[in-house]
Design a protein around this motif. Structure first.
Motif, PDB file in Angstrom:
ATOM      1  N   LEU A  50       0.923  -1.208  -0.038  1.00 13.04           N
ATOM      2  CA  LEU A  50      -0.078  -0.073  -0.091  1.00 13.04           C
ATOM      3  C   LEU A  50       0.856   1.269   0.032  1.00 13.04           C
ATOM      4  N   ILE A  51       2.006   1.213   0.682  1.00  9.11           N
ATOM      5  CA  ILE A  51       2.830   2.265   0.748  1.00  9.11           C
ATOM      6  C   ILE A  51       3.432   2.636  -0.549  1.00  9.11           C
ATOM      7  N   ARG A  52       4.024   1.476  -1.173  1.00  7.99           N
ATOM      8  CA  ARG A  52       4.499   1.642  -2.640  1.00  7.99           C
ATOM      9  C   ARG A  52       3.332   2.210  -3.563  1.00  7.99           C
ATOM     10  N   PHE A  53       2.080   1.488  -3.578  1.00 12.16           N
ATOM     11  CA  PHE A  53       1.191   2.013  -4.251  1.00 12.16           C
ATOM     12  C   PHE A  53       0.644   3.441  -4.248  1.00 12.16           C
ATOM     13  N   SER A  54       0.862   3.794  -3.141  1.00  4.42           N
ATOM     14  CA  SER A  54       0.305   5.260  -2.693  1.00  4.42           C
ATOM     15  C   SER A  54       1.155   6.510  -3.303  1.00  4.42           C
ATOM     16  N   ARG A  55       2.048   6.051  -3.769  1.00  4.63           N
ATOM     17  CA  ARG A  55       2.784   7.281  -4.475  1.00  4.63           C
ATOM     18  C   ARG A  55       2.288   7.702  -5.838  1.00  4.63           C
ATOM     19  N   PHE A  56       1.438   6.700  -6.457  1.00  8.61           N
ATOM     20  CA  PHE A  56       0.638   7.199  -7.771  1.00  8.61           C
ATOM     21  C   PHE A  56      -0.648   8.289  -7.347  1.00  8.61           C
ATOM     22  N   GLY A  57      -0.726   8.305  -6.045  1.00 10.56           N
ATOM     23  CA  GLY A  57      -1.848   9.537  -5.458  1.00 10.56           C
ATOM     24  C   GLY A  57      -3.445   8.984  -5.672  1.00 10.56           C
ATOM     25  N   LEU A  58      -3.466   7.785  -5.790  1.00 11.06           N
ATOM     26  CA  LEU A  58      -4.716   6.948  -5.776  1.00 11.06           C
ATOM     27  C   LEU A  58      -5.304   6.633  -4.201  1.00 11.06           C
ATOM     28  N   ILE A  59      -4.453   6.371  -3.501  1.00 11.86           N
ATOM     29  CA  ILE A  59      -4.816   6.097  -2.136  1.00 11.86           C
ATOM     30  C   ILE A  59      -3.818   7.026  -1.030  1.00 11.86           C
ATOM     31  N   GLU A  60      -4.630   7.206   0.109  1.00  8.31           N
ATOM     32  CA  GLU A  60      -4.059   7.932   1.004  1.00  8.31           C
ATOM     33  C   GLU A  60      -3.838   7.410   2.453  1.00  8.31           C
ATOM     34  N   LYS A  61      -2.937   7.554   3.198  1.00 10.71           N
ATOM     35  CA  LYS A  61      -2.569   6.896   4.676  1.00 10.71           C
ATOM     36  C   LYS A  61      -3.404   7.692   5.581  1.00 10.71           C
ATOM     37  N   ARG A  62      -4.208   7.041   6.489  1.00  8.95           N
ATOM     38  CA  ARG A  62      -5.008   7.501   7.311  1.00  8.95           C
ATOM     39  C   ARG A  62      -4.408   7.008   8.861  1.00  8.95           C
ATOM     40  N   PRO A  63      -4.836   7.381   9.878  1.00  8.68           N
ATOM     41  CA  PRO A  63      -4.434   6.845  11.071  1.00  8.68           C
ATOM     42  C   PRO A  63      -4.921   5.318  11.300  1.00  8.68           C
ATOM     43  N   ASN A  64      -4.314   4.511  12.284  1.00 13.30           N
ATOM     44  CA  ASN A  64      -4.727   3.282  12.908  1.00 13.30           C
ATOM     45  C   ASN A  64      -4.880   2.441  11.432  1.00 13.30           C
ATOM     46  N   SER A  65      -3.924   2.366  10.757  1.00 12.11           N
ATOM     47  CA  SER A  65      -3.695   1.282   9.720  1.00 12.11           C
ATOM     48  C   SER A  65      -4.909   1.592   8.881  1.00 12.11           C
ATOM     49  N   HIS A  66      -5.617   2.428   8.622  1.00 10.55           N
ATOM     50  CA  HIS A  66      -6.382   2.627   7.581  1.00 10.55           C
ATOM     51  C   HIS A  66      -5.840   3.384   6.226  1.00 10.55           C
ATOM     52  N   TRP A  67      -6.627   3.228   5.193  1.00 15.24           N
ATOM     53  CA  TRP A  67      -6.084   4.011   3.960  1.00 15.24           C
ATOM     54  C   TRP A  67      -7.489   4.512   3.283  1.00 15.24           C
ATOM     55  N   THR A  68      -7.440   5.372   2.482  1.00 17.12           N
ATOM     56  CA  THR A  68      -8.614   6.101   1.846  1.00 17.12           C
ATOM     57  C   THR A  68      -8.355   6.106   0.228  1.00 17.12           C
ATOM     58  N   LEU A  69      -9.260   5.707  -0.373  1.00 17.58           N
ATOM     59  CA  LEU A  69      -9.181   5.672  -1.768  1.00 17.58           C
ATOM     60  C   LEU A  69      -9.823   7.181  -2.323  1.00 17.58           C
ATOM     61  N   LYS A  70      -8.824   7.828  -3.012  1.00 21.40           N
ATOM     62  CA  LYS A  70      -8.731   9.123  -3.296  1.00 21.40           C
ATOM     63  C   LYS A  70      -9.807   9.405  -4.553  1.00 21.40           C
ATOM     64  N   GLY A  71      -9.707   8.105  -5.424  1.00 21.95           N
ATOM     65  CA  GLY A  71     -10.705   8.202  -6.778  1.00 21.95           C
ATOM     66  C   GLY A  71      -9.894   8.747  -7.996  1.00 21.95           C
ATOM     67  N   PHE A  72     -10.563   8.426  -8.945  1.00 22.53           N
ATOM     68  CA  PHE A  72      -9.713   8.503 -10.308  1.00 22.53           C
ATOM     69  C   PHE A  72     -10.477   9.712 -11.117  1.00 22.53           C
ATOM     70  N   THR A  73      -9.452  10.524 -11.576  1.00 19.29           N
ATOM     71  CA  THR A  73     -10.074  11.695 -12.351  1.00 19.29           C
ATOM     72  C   THR A  73      -9.657  11.698 -13.772  1.00 19.29           C
ATOM     73  N   ARG A  74     -10.316  12.358 -14.566  1.00 14.10           N
ATOM     74  CA  ARG A  74      -9.945  12.191 -16.153  1.00 14.10           C
ATOM     75  C   ARG A  74      -8.641  12.826 -16.253  1.00 14.10           C
ATOM     76  N   GLU A  75      -8.005  13.733 -15.684  1.00  9.70           N
ATOM     77  CA  GLU A  75      -6.575  14.141 -15.714  1.00  9.70           C
ATOM     78  C   GLU A  75      -5.582  13.246 -15.476  1.00  9.70           C
ATOM     79  N   PHE A  76      -6.088  12.476 -14.276  1.00  5.39           N
ATOM     80  CA  PHE A  76      -4.977  11.359 -14.062  1.00  5.39           C
ATOM     81  C   PHE A  76      -5.014  10.291 -14.951  1.00  5.39           C
TER      82      PHE A  76
END
Length: 299
Positions: free
Chosen positions: A125-151
């Motif tokens: 997840l840390i490795r994948f997060s560099r693409f900007g699609l997921i973001e780290k949250r506290p307590n072992s949680h991650w949030t999906l940021k979503g896909f945009t046309r620009e991305f």
């Protein structure tokens, strides 16, 4: 152990292949940490080794009686790398929830579902997060940021550069390279899927991933291989995001793949480039058509 089966087989092969006669094995937690799997999977590995007479397991004492042979190992077609297993499970997870922006991903739950250790999942997840699609949250949680046309458009541009290079390199591979045998098997699977397209069109995303991964590996370029994570999650699985005309869209992609495969097998660099560009252009269009259902355009 159905969900953990592939993880178990891959880890079992890795561990068994390294065993040496008369060696004492460490504790279950140590084996689990060494392999990056859960303790239950480590215990299953030891149980199989004991059942096969490879080790003698008496409470805390575990001694290697003999070195495993090829017949003791699971065949390669039944195993995948741990990274591939985690990636596939992660993609299934976000697809099951329609990849909605704001979706929560719990690394502990994901690790339990796969049957692997949380450290391996967290590293992915840390490795994948560099693409900007997921973001780290506290307590072992991650949030999906979503896909945009620009991305999507930026990713499509980079994918085209990388895959054109990889396809050209594939066409130059020596004819005794294993990749040609793998390509022939994938070609046959495309024909089989076409023959039963009404029932099997939903399975196309997995075959699509395998086909393009085989092409990318021909580049032997570490940056292209690293970039493949983002390609897989967006391009190969977008076929499942938009359910509209899914059968027709996937059938068209299968035909494009077969033309692409024929060009690769011909070794004609001009034909390879043409077939590659046709398919990538089509993939870009279907991806953009999928976006309204999976993302909200940023302001």
């Amino acid at each position: 152990m159905a969900r953990q089966n592939t993880v178990f087989k891959e880890a079992y092969n890795r561990y068994a292949a390294a065993l040496r006669t008369d060696t004492a094995l460490p504790s279950e937690p140590e084996i689990a940490a060494q392999l990056g799997v859960s303790r239950s999977t480590a215990r299953a590995i030891l149980t199989r080794l004991s059942d096969e007479g490879i080790i003698r397991w008496n409470k805390r004492q575990k001694i290697v009686l003999r070195e495993p042979t090829d017949r003791d190992l699971f065949p390669s077609e039944e195993t995948d790398s741990l990274h591939d297993i985690i990636e596939r499970s992660f993609m299934r997870r976000i697809l099951a929830d329609d990849a909605a922006p704001g979706m929560q991903i719990n690394e502990l739950e994901l690790a339990r579902e796969i049957g692997t250790g949380t450290t391996s999942v967290r590293e992915f997840l840390i490795r994948f997060s560099r693409f900007g699609l997921i973001e780290k949250r506290p307590n072992s949680h991650w949030t999906l940021k979503g896909f945009t046309r620009e991305f999507a458009l930026e990713l499509a541009d980079v994918r085209e550069m990388f895959e054109l290079h990889s396809a050209a390199e594939f066409g130059r591979l020596p004819r005794d390279n294993q990749a040609w045998t793998d390509l022939a098997a994938i070609r046959d699977e495309h024909h089989a899927m076409l023959a039963d397209i009404n029932q099997r069109f939903k399975d196309f995303s997995v075959l699509d991933e395998r086909f393009h991964l085989l092409i990318h590996r021909a580049s032997k370029n570490r940056f292209i291989a690293d970039f493949y994570d983002a390609i897989a999650i967006v391009f190969h699985y977008h076929y499942q995001w938009n359910k509209t005309a899914a059968r027709e869209r996937n059938e068209r992609a299968i035909h494009e793949h077969l033309d692409y495969i024929a060009a690769l097998e011909s070794g004609d660099q001009a034909a390879i480039e043409k077939a590659c560009r046709v398919h990538l252009r089509s993939a870009r269009q279907t991806l953009l058509q999928s976006l309204p259902q999976i993302a909200t355009e940023s302001a």
